[in-house]
Design a protein around this motif. Structure first.
Motif, PDB file in Angstrom:
ATOM      1  N   THR A  35       1.928   2.948 -17.596  1.00 26.73           N
ATOM      2  CA  THR A  35       0.378   3.437 -17.835  1.00 26.73           C
ATOM      3  C   THR A  35       0.362   4.186 -19.024  1.00 26.73           C
ATOM      4  OG1 THR A  35      -0.108   3.370 -15.451  1.00 26.73           O
ATOM      5  CG2 THR A  35      -1.838   4.416 -16.705  1.00 26.73           C
ATOM      6  N   ALA A  36       1.153   4.989 -19.309  1.00 25.55           N
ATOM      7  CA  ALA A  36       0.954   5.773 -20.479  1.00 25.55           C
ATOM      8  C   ALA A  36       1.411   5.097 -21.782  1.00 25.55           C
ATOM      9  CB  ALA A  36       2.103   6.914 -20.426  1.00 25.55           C
ATOM     10  N   ALA A  37       2.193   4.076 -21.416  1.00 20.44           N
ATOM     11  CA  ALA A  37       2.621   2.988 -22.803  1.00 20.44           C
ATOM     12  C   ALA A  37       1.320   2.185 -23.046  1.00 20.44           C
ATOM     13  CB  ALA A  37       3.851   2.251 -22.545  1.00 20.44           C
ATOM     14  N   ARG A  38       0.586   1.721 -21.941  1.00 24.08           N
ATOM     15  CA  ARG A  38      -0.662   0.731 -22.241  1.00 24.08           C
ATOM     16  C   ARG A  38      -1.674   1.690 -22.647  1.00 24.08           C
ATOM     17  NH1 ARG A  38      -4.377  -0.579 -18.729  1.00 24.08           N
ATOM     18  NH2 ARG A  38      -3.017   0.547 -16.818  1.00 24.08           N
ATOM     19  N   GLY A  39      -1.949   2.815 -22.344  1.00 21.37           N
ATOM     20  CA  GLY A  39      -3.045   3.717 -22.718  1.00 21.37           C
ATOM     21  C   GLY A  39      -4.201   3.465 -22.253  1.00 21.37           C
ATOM     22  N   ALA A  40      -4.454   2.717 -21.336  1.00 16.12           N
ATOM     23  CA  ALA A  40      -5.640   2.120 -20.693  1.00 16.12           C
ATOM     24  C   ALA A  40      -5.946   2.930 -19.465  1.00 16.12           C
ATOM     25  CB  ALA A  40      -5.503   0.749 -20.454  1.00 16.12           C
ATOM     26  N   ALA A  41      -7.085   2.919 -18.935  1.00 15.51           N
ATOM     27  CA  ALA A  41      -7.663   3.479 -17.746  1.00 15.51           C
ATOM     28  C   ALA A  41      -7.177   2.643 -16.669  1.00 15.51           C
ATOM     29  CB  ALA A  41      -9.148   3.371 -17.832  1.00 15.51           C
ATOM     30  N   PRO A  42      -7.108   2.993 -15.301  1.00 18.86           N
ATOM     31  CA  PRO A  42      -6.721   2.408 -14.197  1.00 18.86           C
ATOM     32  C   PRO A  42      -7.814   1.277 -13.957  1.00 18.86           C
ATOM     33  CG  PRO A  42      -6.505   4.484 -13.688  1.00 18.86           C
ATOM     34  CD  PRO A  42      -7.332   4.288 -15.030  1.00 18.86           C
ATOM     35  N   PHE A  43      -7.282   0.000 -13.280  1.00 17.56           N
ATOM     36  CA  PHE A  43      -8.365  -0.927 -13.133  1.00 17.56           C
ATOM     37  C   PHE A  43      -9.233  -0.396 -11.845  1.00 17.56           C
ATOM     38  CE2 PHE A  43      -9.591  -4.959 -10.995  1.00 17.56           C
ATOM     39  CZ  PHE A  43     -10.358  -5.551 -11.954  1.00 17.56           C
ATOM     40  N   GLU A  44     -10.459  -0.792 -11.724  1.00 22.98           N
ATOM     41  CA  GLU A  44     -11.209  -0.426 -10.533  1.00 22.98           C
ATOM     42  C   GLU A  44     -11.428  -1.518  -9.430  1.00 22.98           C
ATOM     43  OE1 GLU A  44     -12.347   2.461 -10.120  1.00 22.98           O
ATOM     44  OE2 GLU A  44     -11.700   3.256 -11.723  1.00 22.98           O
ATOM     45  N   MET A  45     -11.030  -1.263  -8.153  1.00 27.98           N
ATOM     46  CA  MET A  45     -10.973  -2.323  -7.217  1.00 27.98           C
ATOM     47  C   MET A  45     -11.351  -1.697  -5.801  1.00 27.98           C
ATOM     48  SD  MET A  45      -8.208  -5.151  -6.042  1.00 27.98           S
ATOM     49  CE  MET A  45      -8.497  -6.477  -7.254  1.00 27.98           C
ATOM     50  N   SER A  46     -12.449  -2.318  -5.146  1.00 28.17           N
ATOM     51  CA  SER A  46     -12.503  -1.525  -4.147  1.00 28.17           C
ATOM     52  C   SER A  46     -11.671  -1.779  -2.888  1.00 28.17           C
ATOM     53  CB  SER A  46     -13.871  -2.089  -3.293  1.00 28.17           C
ATOM     54  OG  SER A  46     -13.890  -3.385  -2.774  1.00 28.17           O
ATOM     55  N   PRO A  47     -11.550  -0.694  -1.953  1.00 24.45           N
ATOM     56  CA  PRO A  47     -10.664  -0.816  -0.980  1.00 24.45           C
ATOM     57  C   PRO A  47     -10.611  -2.166  -0.255  1.00 24.45           C
ATOM     58  CG  PRO A  47     -11.621   1.192  -0.782  1.00 24.45           C
ATOM     59  CD  PRO A  47     -12.355   0.372  -1.739  1.00 24.45           C
ATOM     60  N   GLU A  48     -11.742  -2.911  -0.093  1.00 26.73           N
ATOM     61  CA  GLU A  48     -11.920  -4.085   0.739  1.00 26.73           C
ATOM     62  C   GLU A  48     -11.229  -5.041  -0.238  1.00 26.73           C
ATOM     63  OE1 GLU A  48     -14.501  -1.099   2.182  1.00 26.73           O
ATOM     64  OE2 GLU A  48     -14.469  -1.824   0.118  1.00 26.73           O
ATOM     65  N   GLU A  49     -11.358  -5.216  -1.446  1.00 27.11           N
ATOM     66  CA  GLU A  49     -10.907  -6.319  -2.485  1.00 27.11           C
ATOM     67  C   GLU A  49      -9.480  -5.866  -2.355  1.00 27.11           C
ATOM     68  OE1 GLU A  49     -14.032  -7.022  -5.825  1.00 27.11           O
ATOM     69  OE2 GLU A  49     -13.375  -5.262  -5.691  1.00 27.11           O
ATOM     70  N   PHE A  50      -8.978  -4.866  -2.526  1.00 26.48           N
ATOM     71  CA  PHE A  50      -7.598  -4.701  -2.493  1.00 26.48           C
ATOM     72  C   PHE A  50      -6.974  -5.288  -1.217  1.00 26.48           C
ATOM     73  CE2 PHE A  50      -3.802  -2.254  -2.300  1.00 26.48           C
ATOM     74  CZ  PHE A  50      -3.190  -2.432  -3.588  1.00 26.48           C
ATOM     75  N   GLU A  51      -7.457  -4.893  -0.059  1.00 27.92           N
ATOM     76  CA  GLU A  51      -6.870  -5.211   1.488  1.00 27.92           C
ATOM     77  C   GLU A  51      -6.853  -6.737   1.282  1.00 27.92           C
ATOM     78  OE1 GLU A  51      -8.188  -5.418   5.994  1.00 27.92           O
ATOM     79  OE2 GLU A  51      -8.791  -3.584   4.595  1.00 27.92           O
ATOM     80  N   GLU A  52      -7.904  -7.532   0.616  1.00 31.84           N
ATOM     81  CA  GLU A  52      -7.950  -8.872   0.404  1.00 31.84           C
ATOM     82  C   GLU A  52      -6.624  -9.495  -0.515  1.00 31.84           C
ATOM     83  OE1 GLU A  52     -10.845 -12.489  -1.129  1.00 31.84           O
ATOM     84  OE2 GLU A  52     -11.598 -10.732  -0.363  1.00 31.84           O
ATOM     85  N   ALA A  53      -6.344  -8.839  -1.463  1.00 35.08           N
ATOM     86  CA  ALA A  53      -5.116  -9.118  -2.243  1.00 35.08           C
ATOM     87  C   ALA A  53      -3.977  -8.870  -1.473  1.00 35.08           C
ATOM     88  CB  ALA A  53      -5.279  -8.245  -3.571  1.00 35.08           C
TER      89      ALA A  53
END
Length: 163
Positions: A35-53
């Motif tokens: 993450t530090a090397a990429r320098g980008a903010a975390p991706f946003e995903m709802s708990p429900e979408e993550f559970e689906e993944a």
């Protein structure tokens, strides 16, 4: 090793590893550095979408391997909390806790609790910048932890490309 598990069972859905735009990386062991090397903010995903993944990733497990899984429960938690005596900066994407199938004996079945696989949502989101990256990283993490249930260690998983 139980007779129904071939030695060194490769957990590779349909003979292919999911394509991953993350390329060769060591995210399972050092997502903070990524993450530090990429320098980008975390991706946003709802708990429900993550559970689906996670649910979709479980569908990648070949039916023969899925049917060989025994007494294992899969959980999703927001983040890993380091245990007493553990480095407080420990970051994990997933964790397998239990007795691998390759180490179980006749004594094991007598009242044993299920093995536990936990997928940690926030560390995965922290290293990803797109939905596709999250889906790939979840798939890789799920397969990695299930492989531990089959007794496959980190060294072998790295050799197979699931490190």
């Amino acid at each position: 090793m139980p007779a129904n598990l071939p030695p060194g069972l490769p957990i590779v859905p349909d003979g292919e590893r999911p394509s991953s735009p993350l390329g060769e990386r060591n995210a399972v062991h050092s997502p903070v550095e990524h993450t530090a090397a990429r320098g980008a903010a975390p991706f946003e995903m709802s708990p429900e979408e993550f559970e689906e993944a996670v649910s979709d990733a479980l569908q990648l497990i070949p039916p023969k391997a899925a049917s060989a899984m025994d007494n294992v429960a899969i959980f999703i938690e927001d983040d890993y909390t380091p245990q007493p005596g553990e480095n407080p900066d420990t970051v994990l994407l997933g964790l397998y806790e239990g007795v691998p199938l390759t180490e179980r004996d006749s004594w094991w079945e007598a009242g044993s609790l299920p093995d536990r696989i936990t997928i940690f949502r926030q560390p995965i989101l922290d290293i990803c910048s797109t939905r596709e990256e999250v889906i790939d990283e979840v798939a890789i993490t799920v397969v990695h932890e299930i492989a531990h249930h089959f007794g496959i260690d980190d060294d072998r998983l790295h050799e197979l490309g699931w490190g």
